[in-house]
Design an enzyme around this catalytic site. Structure first.
Site, short mmCIF file in Angstrom:
data_model
loop_
_atom_site.label_atom_id
_atom_site.label_comp_id
_atom_site.label_asym_id
_atom_site.label_seq_id
_atom_site.Cartn_x
_atom_site.Cartn_y
_atom_site.Cartn_z
N ASN A 1 0.86 -1.18 0.00
CA ASN A 1 0.00 0.00 0.00
C ASN A 1 0.90 1.23 0.00
OD1 ASN A 1 -1.84 2.02 0.49
ND2 ASN A 1 -2.42 1.30 2.54
N PHE A 2 0.98 1.89 -1.15
CA PHE A 2 1.89 3.04 -1.27
C PHE A 2 1.38 4.27 -0.52
CE2 PHE A 2 4.39 2.14 -5.48
CZ PHE A 2 4.85 0.97 -4.95
N LYS A 3 0.08 4.32 -0.23
CA LYS A 3 -0.53 5.51 0.38
C LYS A 3 -0.19 6.74 -0.48
CE LYS A 3 -0.33 3.15 4.76
NZ LYS A 3 -0.15 3.16 6.19
N HIS B 1 -9.80 1.25 4.88
CA HIS B 1 -8.51 1.48 5.56
C HIS B 1 -8.70 2.50 6.68
CE1 HIS B 1 -4.38 2.53 6.40
NE2 HIS B 1 -4.03 1.39 5.80
N GLU C 1 -5.71 -4.83 10.61
CA GLU C 1 -4.62 -3.88 10.83
C GLU C 1 -4.86 -3.06 12.09
OE1 GLU C 1 -2.60 -2.74 6.91
OE2 GLU C 1 -4.41 -1.58 7.01
N GLY D 1 2.42 2.09 10.72
CA GLY D 1 3.40 3.17 10.53
C GLY D 1 4.17 3.53 11.79
N SER E 1 3.22 -2.39 10.43
CA SER E 1 4.67 -2.52 10.64
C SER E 1 5.23 -3.89 10.28
CB SER E 1 5.04 -2.13 12.08
OG SER E 1 4.71 -0.76 12.30
P1 PGA Z 1 2.64 0.09 7.73
O1 PGA Z 1 1.19 0.35 7.07
O2 PGA Z 1 3.18 -1.17 7.10
O3 PGA Z 1 3.45 1.31 7.36
O4 PGA Z 1 2.45 -0.06 9.18
C1 PGA Z 1 0.30 -0.71 6.86
C2 PGA Z 1 -1.00 -0.21 6.25
O5 PGA Z 1 -1.49 0.86 6.66
O6 PGA Z 1 -1.57 -0.86 5.37
#
Ligand code: PGA
Length: 230
Positions: free
Chosen positions: A6-8, A88, A157, A163, A194
């Site tokens: 997921n690049f966001k 999400h 999640e 993050g 993470s």
């Molecule tokens: P992260 O994000 O791996 O940076 O914790 C995961 C996500 O939000 O899908």
């Protein structure tokens, strides 16, 4: 296993092209049964060749119309995108998407036969209340969602692990996945929060984990492919 990036709000169209080239080189060594997805920002959506599926991180539940700032089915169809992330926690929190809106989006894209990765997760103050509170919170995120839908993948999640560099523990993932699996039948269940090269092995070895949804550690093609090939 399923490995989803997921690049966001990261990467441009140009840097995505470089990324895809590197990913493709690395994916030549992946197990054929493993599936890879990359969820790109809207400006980088395109038709890419490779052993992965491209998905959108979001879209408006309409073919087209007067929805300023949004993209709809018509824009996705241009690049043959048939995979979407819905629910999400960042969209729920920062974009104010209510469960009702999320469910509306789900049913629109379900009717379009999209593959849906549906995200659920609890905030820290709920986790601190204990497991029962966690499950109650997570189950409420299935409200209005057809969990019997064929093309559905669920991603658990925990928000406090996203993050932050601090993944949930094996015990936390294991008990939550075990409980969720009872509710979602045999739908694939991903863990997100993470996940990174240093902990991928221990995460994918947990019973009830069918893959990972990766943010930060997916932004670099070599780190993401290291996870896939681990
Ligand atoms: P992260 O994000 O791996 O940076 O914790 C995961 C996500 O939000 O899908």
């Amino acid at each position: 296993m399923i490995f989803a990036a997921n690049f966001k709000t990261n990467h441009t169209r140009k840097s995505t092209q470089v990324y895809v080239k590197e990913l493709n080189e690395k994916l030549a060594a992946k197990k054929p049964e493993d599936k890879v997805y990359i969820f790109l920002p809207a400006t980088a959506l395109d038709v890419y060749e490779g052993d992965f599926r491209v998905g959108t991180q979001n879209a408006y539940p309409a073919v087209n119309g007067a929805y300023t700032g949004e993209i709809g089915l018509e824009q996705l169809a241009e690049f043959d995108i048939k995979t979407i992330l819905i629910g999400h926690s960042e969209r729920r929190e920062y974009m104010g998407e209510s469960q009702e809106k999320v469910a509306e989006k789900f049913s629109f894209f379900q009717k379009q036969n999209f593959e849906i990765i549906y995200c659920i997760g609890e905030p820290l103050h709920i986790r601190e209340k204990g497991f029962e509170a966690v499950m109650q919170y997570l189950l409420a995120q299935f409200e209005g969602i057809d969990i019997g839908y064929d093309h559905l993948i669920i991603a658990y999640e925990p928000i406090w692990a996203i993050g932050t560099g601090r993944s949930a523990t094996v015990e936390e993932i294991s008990t939550t996945h075990r409980a969720l699996k009872k509710v979602i039948d045999n739908k694939p269940l991903l863990y997100g929060g993470s996940a990174k090269p240093a902990n991928i092995k221990e995460i994918i070895n947990i019973a009830g984990v069918d893959g990972v949804l990766v943010g930060s550690a997916s932004l670099d093609a070599s780190s993401f492919s290291q996870m896939i090939l681990s």
